[in-house]
Design a protein around this motif. Sequence first.
Motif, PDB file in Angstrom:
ATOM      1  N   GLU A  79      51.914  37.523  49.624  1.00 55.18           N
ATOM      2  CA  GLU A  79      50.845  36.610  49.240  1.00 55.18           C
ATOM      3  C   GLU A  79      49.470  37.074  49.658  1.00 55.18           C
ATOM      4  OE1 GLU A  79      50.926  32.950  48.255  1.00 55.18           O
ATOM      5  OE2 GLU A  79      52.842  32.341  49.037  1.00 55.18           O
ATOM      6  N   GLN A  80      49.393  37.934  50.641  1.00 52.20           N
ATOM      7  CA  GLN A  80      48.076  38.307  51.144  1.00 52.20           C
ATOM      8  C   GLN A  80      47.981  39.811  51.273  1.00 52.20           C
ATOM      9  OE1 GLN A  80      47.993  36.205  54.808  1.00 52.20           O
ATOM     10  NE2 GLN A  80      49.657  37.343  55.699  1.00 52.20           N
ATOM     11  N   THR A  81      46.759  40.293  51.255  1.00 52.69           N
ATOM     12  CA  THR A  81      46.510  41.699  51.525  1.00 52.69           C
ATOM     13  C   THR A  81      45.529  41.771  52.685  1.00 52.69           C
ATOM     14  OG1 THR A  81      44.715  41.788  49.911  1.00 52.69           O
ATOM     15  CG2 THR A  81      46.898  42.431  49.135  1.00 52.69           C
ATOM     16  N   SER A  82      45.540  42.865  53.389  1.00 57.54           N
ATOM     17  CA  SER A  82      44.685  42.992  54.569  1.00 57.54           C
ATOM     18  C   SER A  82      43.272  43.436  54.214  1.00 57.54           C
ATOM     19  CB  SER A  82      45.312  43.960  55.559  1.00 57.54           C
ATOM     20  OG  SER A  82      45.486  45.223  54.948  1.00 57.54           O
ATOM     21  N   ASP A  83      43.044  43.801  52.967  1.00 59.04           N
ATOM     22  CA  ASP A  83      41.704  44.194  52.537  1.00 59.04           C
ATOM     23  C   ASP A  83      41.475  43.726  51.109  1.00 59.04           C
ATOM     24  OD1 ASP A  83      43.184  45.986  51.018  1.00 59.04           O
ATOM     25  OD2 ASP A  83      42.809  47.664  52.348  1.00 59.04           O
ATOM     26  N   ASP A  84      40.614  44.383  50.390  1.00 60.52           N
ATOM     27  CA  ASP A  84      40.278  43.943  49.032  1.00 60.52           C
ATOM     28  C   ASP A  84      41.175  44.525  47.951  1.00 60.52           C
ATOM     29  OD1 ASP A  84      38.222  42.361  49.950  1.00 60.52           O
ATOM     30  OD2 ASP A  84      36.732  43.956  49.781  1.00 60.52           O
ATOM     31  N   ARG A  85      42.265  45.168  48.338  1.00 55.31           N
ATOM     32  CA  ARG A  85      43.186  45.719  47.338  1.00 55.31           C
ATOM     33  C   ARG A  85      43.800  44.591  46.523  1.00 55.31           C
ATOM     34  NH1 ARG A  85      47.694  48.337  50.317  1.00 55.31           N
ATOM     35  NH2 ARG A  85      47.197  46.663  51.714  1.00 55.31           N
ATOM     36  N   PRO A  86      44.126  44.858  45.256  1.00 55.74           N
ATOM     37  CA  PRO A  86      44.809  43.814  44.476  1.00 55.74           C
ATOM     38  C   PRO A  86      46.201  43.571  45.033  1.00 55.74           C
ATOM     39  CG  PRO A  86      44.708  45.865  43.239  1.00 55.74           C
ATOM     40  CD  PRO A  86      43.898  46.065  44.495  1.00 55.74           C
ATOM     41  N   GLU A  87      46.686  42.364  44.866  1.00 54.86           N
ATOM     42  CA  GLU A  87      48.034  42.011  45.297  1.00 54.86           C
ATOM     43  C   GLU A  87      49.037  42.896  44.574  1.00 54.86           C
ATOM     44  OE1 GLU A  87      50.215  37.872  45.907  1.00 54.86           O
ATOM     45  OE2 GLU A  87      49.484  38.191  43.896  1.00 54.86           O
ATOM     46  N   VAL A  88      50.024  43.390  45.292  1.00 51.43           N
ATOM     47  CA  VAL A  88      51.073  44.207  44.693  1.00 51.43           C
ATOM     48  C   VAL A  88      52.415  43.540  44.911  1.00 51.43           C
ATOM     49  CG1 VAL A  88      49.841  46.402  44.926  1.00 51.43           C
ATOM     50  CG2 VAL A  88      51.378  45.662  46.741  1.00 51.43           C
ATOM     51  N   PHE A  89      53.367  43.907  44.100  1.00 51.75           N
ATOM     52  CA  PHE A  89      54.713  43.379  44.184  1.00 51.75           C
ATOM     53  C   PHE A  89      55.633  44.462  44.712  1.00 51.75           C
ATOM     54  CE2 PHE A  89      52.477  40.578  41.466  1.00 51.75           C
ATOM     55  CZ  PHE A  89      53.028  39.334  41.689  1.00 51.75           C
ATOM     56  N   HIS A  90      56.625  44.040  45.511  1.00 48.40           N
ATOM     57  CA  HIS A  90      57.514  44.970  46.205  1.00 48.40           C
ATOM     58  C   HIS A  90      58.940  44.881  45.663  1.00 48.40           C
ATOM     59  CE1 HIS A  90      54.578  45.793  49.380  1.00 48.40           C
ATOM     60  NE2 HIS A  90      54.243  44.520  49.252  1.00 48.40           N
ATOM     61  N   TYR A  91      59.693  45.994  45.792  1.00 49.38           N
ATOM     62  CA  TYR A  91      61.105  46.021  45.454  1.00 49.38           C
ATOM     63  C   TYR A  91      61.907  45.556  46.671  1.00 49.38           C
ATOM     64  CZ  TYR A  91      60.044  48.736  41.286  1.00 49.38           C
ATOM     65  OH  TYR A  91      59.561  49.145  40.069  1.00 49.38           O
ATOM     66  N   VAL A  92      62.852  44.630  46.434  1.00 46.25           N
ATOM     67  CA  VAL A  92      63.700  44.120  47.514  1.00 46.25           C
ATOM     68  C   VAL A  92      65.151  44.069  47.047  1.00 46.25           C
ATOM     69  CG1 VAL A  92      61.827  42.737  48.489  1.00 46.25           C
ATOM     70  CG2 VAL A  92      63.394  41.691  46.886  1.00 46.25           C
ATOM     71  N   GLN A  93      66.079  43.898  48.001  1.00 47.94           N
ATOM     72  CA  GLN A  93      67.495  43.783  47.648  1.00 47.94           C
ATOM     73  C   GLN A  93      67.695  42.546  46.778  1.00 47.94           C
ATOM     74  OE1 GLN A  93      70.119  43.779  50.984  1.00 47.94           O
ATOM     75  NE2 GLN A  93      69.580  45.852  51.590  1.00 47.94           N
ATOM     76  N   LYS A  94      68.380  42.748  45.672  1.00 49.62           N
ATOM     77  CA  LYS A  94      68.581  41.696  44.679  1.00 49.62           C
ATOM     78  C   LYS A  94      69.226  40.441  45.264  1.00 49.62           C
ATOM     79  CE  LYS A  94      70.172  41.526  39.945  1.00 49.62           C
ATOM     80  NZ  LYS A  94      70.850  42.308  38.905  1.00 49.62           N
ATOM     81  N   ASP A  95      70.223  40.622  46.116  1.00 48.79           N
ATOM     82  CA  ASP A  95      70.931  39.459  46.647  1.00 48.79           C
ATOM     83  C   ASP A  95      70.109  38.659  47.652  1.00 48.79           C
ATOM     84  OD1 ASP A  95      71.116  41.484  48.574  1.00 48.79           O
ATOM     85  OD2 ASP A  95      73.081  40.831  49.259  1.00 48.79           O
ATOM     86  N   LYS A  96      68.996  39.186  48.095  1.00 46.48           N
ATOM     87  CA  LYS A  96      68.148  38.494  49.069  1.00 46.48           C
ATOM     88  C   LYS A  96      67.046  37.659  48.416  1.00 46.48           C
ATOM     89  CE  LYS A  96      70.232  40.353  52.565  1.00 46.48           C
ATOM     90  NZ  LYS A  96      71.090  39.578  53.426  1.00 46.48           N
ATOM     91  N   ILE A  97      66.751  37.887  47.139  1.00 46.12           N
ATOM     92  CA  ILE A  97      65.630  37.209  46.466  1.00 46.12           C
ATOM     93  C   ILE A  97      65.831  35.705  46.411  1.00 46.12           C
ATOM     94  CG2 ILE A  97      64.386  36.955  44.281  1.00 46.12           C
ATOM     95  CD1 ILE A  97      64.946  39.955  43.832  1.00 46.12           C
ATOM     96  N   THR A  98      66.956  35.255  45.870  1.00 54.41           N
ATOM     97  CA  THR A  98      67.207  33.817  45.742  1.00 54.41           C
ATOM     98  C   THR A  98      67.301  33.161  47.103  1.00 54.41           C
ATOM     99  OG1 THR A  98      68.348  34.170  43.651  1.00 54.41           O
ATOM    100  CG2 THR A  98      68.739  32.071  44.762  1.00 54.41           C
ATOM    101  N   GLU A  99      68.008  33.808  48.022  1.00 55.75           N
ATOM    102  CA  GLU A  99      68.148  33.263  49.370  1.00 55.75           C
ATOM    103  C   GLU A  99      66.769  33.029  49.995  1.00 55.75           C
ATOM    104  OE1 GLU A  99      69.614  34.767  53.753  1.00 55.75           O
ATOM    105  OE2 GLU A  99      70.552  35.658  52.010  1.00 55.75           O
ATOM    106  N   SER A 100      65.901  34.000  49.886  1.00 59.38           N
ATOM    107  CA  SER A 100      64.561  33.874  50.454  1.00 59.38           C
ATOM    108  C   SER A 100      63.750  32.788  49.759  1.00 59.38           C
ATOM    109  CB  SER A 100      63.814  35.208  50.364  1.00 59.38           C
ATOM    110  OG  SER A 100      62.489  35.059  50.822  1.00 59.38           O
TER     111      SER A 100
END
Length: 83
Positions: A17-38
């Motif tokens: 949700e946040q960046t430490s500077d003025d960079r645009p927000e980026v999306f990360h790759y995560v383990q598929k089975d952890k997405i819904t749980e999170s």
Amino acid sequence: MSTTTLPETDVRPESTEQTSDDRPEVFHYVQKDKITESAVTGSYVVALCGEVFPVTKSPKPGSPVCPDCKKVFESLPPGGDDD
């Protein structure tokens, strides 16, 4: 010869949700089975680049992807999602 089975990784990135500077927000790759749980419990996930965060939103087509996650994902051997 032993074979290492890698965890299934979703090709759909998740966001911080946040960046430490003025960079645009980026999306990360995560383990598929952890997405819904999170998303449901608020637990944290670990992206391929090492970033740790709770899943709070889904990317829109064309959203920027974390370059470090992309590099790690592209270096993974094919077939890592077989159970």
